[in-house]
Structures are given as structure tokens and as C-alpha cells.
Design an enzyme around this catalytic site. Structure first.
Site, short mmCIF file in Angstrom:
data_model
loop_
_atom_site.label_atom_id
_atom_site.label_comp_id
_atom_site.label_asym_id
_atom_site.label_seq_id
_atom_site.Cartn_x
_atom_site.Cartn_y
_atom_site.Cartn_z
N SER A 150 0.84 -1.20 0.00
CA SER A 150 0.00 0.00 0.00
C SER A 150 0.88 1.26 0.00
O SER A 150 1.64 1.45 -0.94
CB SER A 150 -0.96 -0.06 1.19
OG SER A 150 -2.00 0.86 1.01
N ASP A 226 -10.22 -5.63 -2.87
CA ASP A 226 -9.59 -4.60 -2.03
C ASP A 226 -10.47 -3.35 -2.07
O ASP A 226 -10.68 -2.76 -3.13
CB ASP A 226 -8.19 -4.32 -2.62
CG ASP A 226 -7.38 -3.35 -1.79
OD1 ASP A 226 -7.95 -2.44 -1.18
OD2 ASP A 226 -6.14 -3.51 -1.79
N HIS A 259 -7.40 -6.04 1.26
CA HIS A 259 -6.20 -5.20 1.46
C HIS A 259 -5.38 -5.66 2.68
O HIS A 259 -4.39 -5.03 3.02
CB HIS A 259 -6.66 -3.75 1.66
CG HIS A 259 -5.58 -2.73 1.46
ND1 HIS A 259 -4.97 -2.52 0.25
CD2 HIS A 259 -4.98 -1.84 2.33
CE1 HIS A 259 -4.05 -1.55 0.37
NE2 HIS A 259 -4.05 -1.13 1.62
N1 LIG Z 1 -6.89 2.04 10.37
C1 LIG Z 1 -7.62 2.11 9.15
C2 LIG Z 1 -7.10 1.11 8.15
C3 LIG Z 1 -5.70 1.39 7.75
C4 LIG Z 1 -5.16 0.26 6.93
O1 LIG Z 1 -5.85 -0.49 6.30
N2 LIG Z 1 -3.84 0.18 6.94
C5 LIG Z 1 -3.18 -0.84 6.17
C6 LIG Z 1 -2.32 -0.16 5.15
S1 LIG Z 1 -3.30 0.92 4.14
C7 LIG Z 1 -2.20 1.70 3.09
O2 LIG Z 1 -1.14 2.10 3.30
C8 LIG Z 1 -2.39 -1.72 7.10
O3 LIG Z 1 -1.40 -2.32 6.71
N3 LIG Z 1 -2.84 -1.81 8.35
C9 LIG Z 1 -2.14 -2.53 9.39
C10 LIG Z 1 -2.53 -3.95 9.58
O4 LIG Z 1 -1.87 -4.61 10.43
O5 LIG Z 1 -3.46 -4.45 8.94
C11 LIG Z 1 -9.06 1.84 9.41
O6 LIG Z 1 -9.34 1.65 10.57
O7 LIG Z 1 -9.82 1.79 8.45
#
Ligand SMILES: N[C@@H](CCC(=O)N[C@@H](CSC=O)C(=O)NCC(=O)O)C(=O)O
Length: 286
Positions: A150, A226, A259
Site C-alpha cells: 500500500s 480490495d 487489502h
Molecule cells: N486504520 C484504518 C485502516 C488502515 C489500513 O488499512 N492500513 C493498512 C495499510 S493501508 C495503506 O497504506 C495496514 O497495513 N494496516 C495494518 C494492519 O496490520 O493491517 C481503518 O481503521 O480503516
């Protein structure tokens, strides 16, 4: 350069480390995680850089991706840095949003106040961290590849395209391929770099390929389920610029995957094998 070991765990006969150091380029203390495969006991091993996405620290990847098994098999180290500068005095999104500021450095060198003092992740990743790793750990930073997810996929692609002599290959999971053309990217680049969009092109994968970036082995996986695909990630723009310019990239659309790290863990073995092949090939060509 002093590096403090915060944690060390035996993992697939290698070591999963968590480390802390003073980062001059970011003017703050930073954590990073480093997996050393068993082969590192016998000498320097190739190095993969993993760049994580929004809201992540150095720990998400090492705890959720399941990469260590494959890194041990292929004899490669993996370093997972944090996603932004940290600590008291490091400015954050004024409204506390998760898509900008802390946990969202976008791997750029900010030029605009108040971000320009600490938000220099590009220099940290291309200069300070490699020098520290080469000095203190059994890794060969001249045999390196880079990958990420991402926002981290964006960072990996941009850093590789701008430094093709330093990386044997690049790959990404669900990368933001055109930050100049999506809300996350416009917010980050607009604040960190200012309103002149010409300056954004240095940090935009599609713009760099359009401008004639040198060919590197490139692999991209994108889940079709995604929920960020259409508005933020825009894989189609990468497919279009690659086909327009003749840039060769393997771009795989994976039906049903979202995602999350469940997606990443499903294909991490294939990405590490891709990088191990490229690293072996470059060794054979030397
Ligand atoms: N916190 C947000 C969601 C954020 C999210 O999905 N972060 C992804 C990367 S998105 C792009 O850079 C991520 O890797 N999160 C960490 C994980 O451990 O999954 C929300 O609450 O919607």
C-alpha cells in the site's frame, strides 16, 4: 552509531530482532525490525527492505506476514523500518487522521514546514539505515531488493525506480501507484512537498515510469476485493503506463483478496522467491 537491541526471538533457526537507534536524518529515535536467517551466522546475506502501509509500525509485518519461513529458506535478511518519524515533538495530522503524519510518512523528504524537520523518510531509507545495517549486521547491502504494501508499496516502487543500481528487484502488494492522482497521495504530497505538483513527480511511480525510469524486475499483486482499489490504489494506471512505455512488470490481479495481511501472507512466499531469484541472477552475471 549505537543500536540498542529491544527484543530477540529465535525464528526458523534465525533471529527476529527489534532494534532502536537515534536517526540523524529524522532527528528522532527510531525502531526497526530485522530478521536474520540462519545463513547469516556464516557471513553476509542479501537484504530485503520491507516498507509497511498507513498506520503500521515496524512490527505489523514481522508479526502478520509469515515472511520468516521463506527468508530462512532463501537465506535473505529482511529489514522492516517504521513508517514515519516518531516521538514527542514530531508533528502529526492536526485532526489526528490516520492517513497523514505519524504512521504515514509516505517515504518522502518533506520540504514544507513544519514537516521538513523530521519527515525525511526517503533519506533515512536510502542513506542512513543502509549505512547502519552494513556497519552493524551480517548483511550485504550491495545485494538488495525492496518490497512493500500500500503506502509501503508506493515507497518501494519509488525508491527502486529512483535507485535502480542499488536494487536487484522490486515488488509490491496493493501499492498506491499514482499518489498525485488519489486522495491519500494528494493530501500527503500536498502537505509534505507543497502545492507545486511538478515536485510530486519524484514520488509518483506512474510519473517516474512515464519519465523513462530504467527497467528492473518488477512484480505487483493486487487483490480484486480490495476496498481501496478504485479510489486510492488505481492499479489500472500502472497497467496503462507500463503498456504505453513498454516497461515490463508482472501485475497480477488476485480474485477475492482484500487489502489485509491475510492477502500479504498468501503471496509473501512468492515475492521472496521472486527477489531471491533476481539476487541469484545478478550474482551469476557479476
Ligand atoms: N486504520 C484504518 C485502516 C488502515 C489500513 O488499512 N492500513 C493498512 C495499510 S493501508 C495503506 O497504506 C495496514 O497495513 N494496516 C495494518 C494492519 O496490520 O493491517 C481503518 O481503521 O480503516
Amino acid at each position: 552509531m549505537t543500536v540498542e537491541t529491544i527484543a530477540s526471538h529465535r525464528c526458523f533457526e534465525g533471529e527476529q530482532l527489534r532494534l532502536k537507534h537515534r536517526a540523524d536524518s529524522l532527528d528522532c529515535d527510531m525502531h526497526f525490525s530485522l530478521y536474520l536467517p540462519p545463513a547469516a551466522r556464516g557471513g553476509d546475506v542479501p537484504l530485503l527492505y520491507w516498507l509497511s502501509g498507513l498506520t503500521c509500525s515496524d512490527e505489523n509485518f514481522v508479526q502478520k506476514a509469515g515472511a520468516q519461513r521463506y527468508a530462512a529458506e532463501h537465506g535473505v535478511a529482511i529489514v522492516a523500518p517504521d513508517t514515519s518519524p516518531r516521538g514527542e515533538g514530531v508533528p502529526d495530522d492536526p485532526e489526528g487522521a490516520w492517513d497523514f503524519g505519524l504512521g504515514a510518512g509516505f517515504y518522502v523528504n518533506a520540504t514544507e514546514a513544519p514537516w521538513d524537520r523530521h519527515y525525511r523518510m526517503y533519506d533515512y531509507l536510502t542513506e542512513e539505515l543502509p549505512a547502519l545495517l552494513a556497519e552493524q549486521f551480517p548483511v550485504d547491502t550491495s545485494r538488495a531488493a525492496i518490497f512493500g504494501h500500500s503506502m509501503g508499496g508506493h515507497g518501494a516502487l519509488v525508491i527502486a525506480l529512483r535507485n535502480p543500481a542499488r536494487f536487484q528487484s522490486v515488488s509490491a502488494f496493493a501499492p498506491i501507484v499514482a499518489p498525485s492522482q488519489c486522495p491519500w497521495g494528494e493530501k500527503a504530497l500536498g502537505n509534505y512537498l507543497g502545492p507545486d505538483r511538478e515536485n510530486w513527480k519524484n514520488y509518483d511511480t506512474c510519473a517516474l515510469i512515464e519519465a523513462g525510469a530504467l527497467q528492473l524486475p518488477m512484480l505487483v499483486d493486487q487483490g480484486e476485493a480490495d476496498n481501496f482499489l478504485e479510489e486510492q490504489l488505481k492499479t489500472a494506471l500502472l497497467e496503462q503506463v507500463c503498456s504505453r512505455t513498454g516497461y515490463e512488470a508482472t501485475i497480477r490481479r488476485q480474485p477475492g483478496y482484500d487489502h489485509s495481511y491475510f492477502f500479504i501472507s498468501s503471496f509473501i512466499g512468492s515475492h521472496i522467491a521472486f527477489h531471491a531469484r533476481a539476487l541469484e541472477q545478478s550474482l551469476a552475471e557479476d
